[in-house]
Design a protein around this motif. Structure first.
Motif, short mmCIF file in Angstrom:
data_model
loop_
_atom_site.label_atom_id
_atom_site.label_comp_id
_atom_site.label_asym_id
_atom_site.label_seq_id
_atom_site.Cartn_x
_atom_site.Cartn_y
_atom_site.Cartn_z
N UNK A 1 4.41 17.79 -1.73
CA UNK A 1 4.42 16.37 -2.10
C UNK A 1 5.82 15.78 -1.96
N UNK A 2 6.85 16.53 -2.36
CA UNK A 2 8.22 16.02 -2.28
C UNK A 2 8.65 15.82 -0.83
N UNK A 3 8.24 16.77 0.06
CA UNK A 3 8.57 16.59 1.48
C UNK A 3 7.86 15.34 2.04
N UNK A 4 6.58 15.19 1.65
CA UNK A 4 5.82 14.01 2.11
C UNK A 4 6.42 12.73 1.54
N UNK A 5 6.84 12.79 0.27
CA UNK A 5 7.39 11.61 -0.40
C UNK A 5 8.69 11.17 0.26
N UNK A 6 9.52 12.09 0.65
CA UNK A 6 10.80 11.75 1.29
C UNK A 6 10.54 10.99 2.59
N UNK A 7 9.58 11.48 3.38
CA UNK A 7 9.25 10.80 4.63
C UNK A 7 8.67 9.41 4.35
N UNK A 8 7.85 9.31 3.29
CA UNK A 8 7.25 8.03 2.95
C UNK A 8 8.30 7.03 2.51
N UNK A 9 9.25 7.44 1.71
CA UNK A 9 10.30 6.54 1.25
C UNK A 9 11.11 6.00 2.44
N UNK A 10 11.38 6.85 3.40
CA UNK A 10 12.10 6.39 4.60
C UNK A 10 11.26 5.36 5.35
N UNK A 11 9.93 5.60 5.40
CA UNK A 11 9.02 4.66 6.06
C UNK A 11 9.00 3.32 5.33
N UNK A 12 8.99 3.38 3.99
CA UNK A 12 9.01 2.15 3.18
C UNK A 12 10.29 1.37 3.45
N UNK B 1 0.83 -1.21 0.00
CA UNK B 1 0.00 0.00 0.00
C UNK B 1 0.86 1.25 0.00
N UNK B 2 1.96 1.24 0.80
CA UNK B 2 2.85 2.41 0.85
C UNK B 2 3.53 2.63 -0.50
N UNK C 1 12.11 1.38 6.13
CA UNK C 1 12.06 0.79 7.48
C UNK C 1 11.14 -0.43 7.49
N UNK C 2 10.00 -0.29 6.82
CA UNK C 2 9.05 -1.41 6.77
C UNK C 2 9.66 -2.62 6.05
#
Length: 769
Positions: A639-650, A504-505, A652-653
């Protein structure tokens, strides 16, 4: 009663046609025919002809034969182009419809499957002519159908205008031949000179496929009767040529020769003509021209042919006759291949072995009684201590089998490998080992039994070439124990949950990437629009300067004069003024005129106002675009700031998921090793029980029984063994003979020849109805 007989005859005919179509389809669907396109296509055309309810006439002729004029006369309208050069590049079909001549229309069928319906007939050259500017006709269009009134009835009649015989366009001749094969009859147009050698050669070819031909001798109005050249003489001349060159070689051809003037018939029927040889075309003149054209003879022959065809099913019999000819050609080709394959088989190793087996079987059957007599002469009794030797050999053999399985198990350390061996190899190995042991014991026992049955067994083997039957015993069924293996449901659920979250991420990340790309594309478009706005302002300024320039310089003021009236006194005592009044005097007074200057200023002001409004509108649009661009820029940054945080979350997951998968894998391996130890122990116990409680007893009982039986009934056993061995040998030889015969390479062609013969008989039977 007569009507019932007619209906019964029609039903029988329809049933026969169905039977013939099925027989031809069976031949066409054979693999041999499918590999030869020419035969496959020809069989399909014949099948189509048998199933076609309409009456098709293929109209054939060279370019100068008046073919197009003839067809136009049928239509009653000067529609198809005609001339000395080729004009038609595709098949044109003319279908009889119960409509008015003014309602004639076209249906166009393309090679790619597209169909255009109810096109104006006036556009026909766009779809048929070689010089069409709209289509590459020969390569794009399959056929053009002209729907018009030809007959006074709604009979299903179709005239096919073929491209021609000597056309230079691609595929002309092939298309013409194909249509002739599909037609029920052929109308062959003849030039004024009659049939030439080219016509005769072509007619010889098409008579293999078409047996009904209407020869139309055109241009009878151009015959030089003063020089003794009459239509009757022309017909007789052409008839002689046809009889000598075509009918003499193919007497099944049915033909008529009709002299006509297609030109006069067309002029008489078509409203496209209003004069003839400078004379106005009245109804009486049209009737006279039509009578002189002899065109009704064409319709009479066609109607007679259709009536005869309906009564006798001529088109079906013609199609059947063509099919028989095609079957004969196919039979000749298949027979050649079949003969070649038979010769190859007879000279092959398999063919020679087949003959050897036949000779061996004949020799065995001829010498059977002689062999029995020899066995009786050699039979003698002898007893030995076979039981003890058999038991010892059996015990040692079972121990060897058990030890070999233990050794295999000790080398296996992976559960899946163990399970695969138990399921796929263990039973086979035990069966082969027990079979080998049994065969060895039997072999040794048979050697000792030779003293009891003398040389009987050796003689049986010598005579028949077979061995005695082995003991029958149960095979080992390998069953793996069910172990209470630890369940990893919780860990698997956690991994599945993490995998779903990760998917999903990633999907959300992909959508964000797409959204950023989309907004960047929008910004690029806005930048382009802003540049366009700037360009537009520059253009408008240029236009403004140009319009102001056209006004020229501001005009100067003008000095003009106007007339003014004044009065002056006459002087004196005023008596004259009292009598005549003051003296009236007109003078010219100068004044300044600013009207041109004011109009110039007004025009300039209007121009500047107009372009100022446009400039304001453009600037407003540009500011709006700039605002929209800034909005997109802000959204992209977010979106780019949000995307950077999401990629780090991905990341880690993914790391957590990999850790859990590795842990689960290690735990499963530990459980599998414990299970493997228990499964090996259980399986060895089962094998031991199988070998000592089943196999050992079965083989022991069988060897003991064999000894007792051979000792008690030696003679009966020898004779029984001989009979069984003899029959087994005969069956084995017959089986090998059947296997060799199954490798014959000429079976398919032989079956096809039988199919061709049956089909031919059925078709010939139809012709006799």
């Amino acid at each position: 009663m007569a009507k019932k007989k007619k209906l019964a005859k029609k039903a029988v005919s329809e049933k026969s046609i169905t039977s013939i179509v099925n027989a031809l389809q069976e031949v066409r669907n054979s693999e041999y025919v499918k590999n030869i396109d020419l035969f496959e296509n020809d069989f399909q055309r014949i099948i189509d002809r048998l199933q076609d309810e309409s009456f098709r006439l293929a109209v054939v002729g060279e370019f100068s034969s008046g073919k197009s004029t003839f067809l136009n006369a049928l239509i009653g309208k000067d529609l198809l182009k005609h001339g000395v050069k080729e004009t038609t590049a595709t098949i044109t079909e003319i279908h009889n419809k119960k409509i008015e001549r003014s309602e004639t229309y076209l249906d166009v069928y393309y090679l790619n499957g597209k169909v255009e319906k109810e096109i104006s007939a006036d556009n026909i050259t766009d779809y048929t002519a070689t010089g069409s500017s709209k289509h590459e006709v020969a390569n794009e269009i399959e056929k053009v159908v002209i729907n018009c009134k030809i007959l006074d009835s709604d009979a299903k009649v179709c005239f096919v205008d073929t491209p021609g015989l000597n056309g230079i366009a691609d595929k002309h001749r092939e298309k013409t031949i194909e249509e002739i094969k599909n037609a029920h009859a052929c109308i062959y147009m003849m030039q004024i000179r009659g049939l030439g050698q080219t016509d005769i050669d072509f007619l010889k070819y098409i008579t293999n496929y078409q047996h009904n031909i209407i020869f139309v001798q055109n241009f009878i109005d151009e015959l030089k009767e003063l020089e003794g050249e009459t239509p009757e003489q022309k017909v007789q001349q052409q008839k002689k040529i046809i009889e000598e060159t075509i009918i003499s070689k193919n007497p099944n051809i049915h033909y008529e020769i009709i002299p006509v003037s297609a030109r006069k018939a067309l002029i008489a029927k078509s409203l496209d003509f209003d004069t003839y040889n400078g004379e106005s075309l009245t109804e009486d003149l049209r009737d006279a021209l039509y009578d002189e054209s002899c065109f009704d003879d064409v319709f009479n022959v066609i109607n007679n042919l259709m009536d005869h065809n309906e009564k006798e099913k001529i088109q079906q019999k013609d199609a059947v006759a063509v099919a028989i000819n095609l079957l004969e050609n196919l039979k000749e080709v298949v027979t050649f291949d079949n003969d070649k394959e038979i010769r190859n088989w007879e000279t092959s190793i398999e063919g020679r072995n087949s003959e050897n087996y036949k000779r061996i079987i004949e020799a065995l059957e001829d010498n059977k009684q002689l062999y029995i007599k020899k066995l009786n002469d050699y039979l003698e009794a002898e007893t030995s201590e076979i039981r003890k030797a058999n038991k010892k050999e059996l015990d040692e053999g079972v121990q060897r089998i058990e030890e070999s399985v233990k050794q295999v198990f000790s080398d296996i350390n992976v559960v899946s490998e163990f399970e695969n061996y138990v399921k796929n190899q263990l039973s086979v190995y035990l069966y082969q080992s027990v079979t080998s042991l049994d065969e060895t014991i039997t072999k040794h026992m048979n050697t000792k039994l030779e003293n009891m049955v003398a040389n009987a067994v050796l003689r049986i083997k010598q005579y028949t070439g077979t061995e005695n039957n082995s003991a029958k015993y149960e095979s080992f069924e390998a069953t793996i124990i069910e172990s209470n293996v630890k369940s990893f449901t919780k860990e698997e659920d956690e991994i599945s949950k993490l995998q779903r979250e990760l998917s999903e991420k990633k999907a959300l990340d992909e959508r964000a990437d797409k959204e950023i790309q989309k907004k960047r594309a929008e910004i690029s478009k806005i930048d382009l629009d802003i540049e366009n706005q700037k360009t537009l302002i520059a253009q408008e300024n240029n236009h403004k300067r140009a319009e102001i320039s056209k006004l020229g310089t501001m005009p100067e003021k003008e000095t003009k004069y106007r007339s003014e009236t004044s009065y002056e006194y006459r002087g004196g005592l005023g008596i004259l003024d009292a009598i005549f009044g003051p003296k009236e005097k007109t003078i010219s007074v100068p004044y300044s005129d600013y009207s041109n200057q004011q109009r110039w200023k007004k025009k300039k002001s209007d121009i500047e106002t107009k372009y100022k409004e446009k400039e304001n509108q453009i600037n407003a649009q540009s500011r709006m675009l700039e605002t929209q661009k800034k909005q997109y820029d802000d959204e992209i940054k977010h979106l780019e700031r949000t995307e950077a945080a999401r990629k780090q979350d991905i990341k880690s997951t993914q790391s957590l998921l990999n850790t859990k998968i590795d842990y689960l894998k290690n735990q499963r391996e530990k459980v599998k090793l414990e299970y493997l130890r228990e499964a090996k122990k259980s399986m060895l116990e089962s094998i031991h029980e199988y070998l000592y409680e089943s196999i050992f007893e079965v083989i022991s009982e069988n060897t003991l029984s064999a000894l007792e039986e051979n000792n008690r009934r030696a003679s009966q056993v020898v004779h029984s063994l001989f009979e069984v061995s003899f029959e087994t040998r005969i069956k084995l030889l017959n089986k090998k003979l059947e296997q060799l015969n199954g490798t014959k390479t000429y079976g398919d062609t032989a079956d096809l020849l039988t199919l061709i013969a049956n089909c031919t008989n059925k078709l010939e039977g139809f012709l006799c109805l």
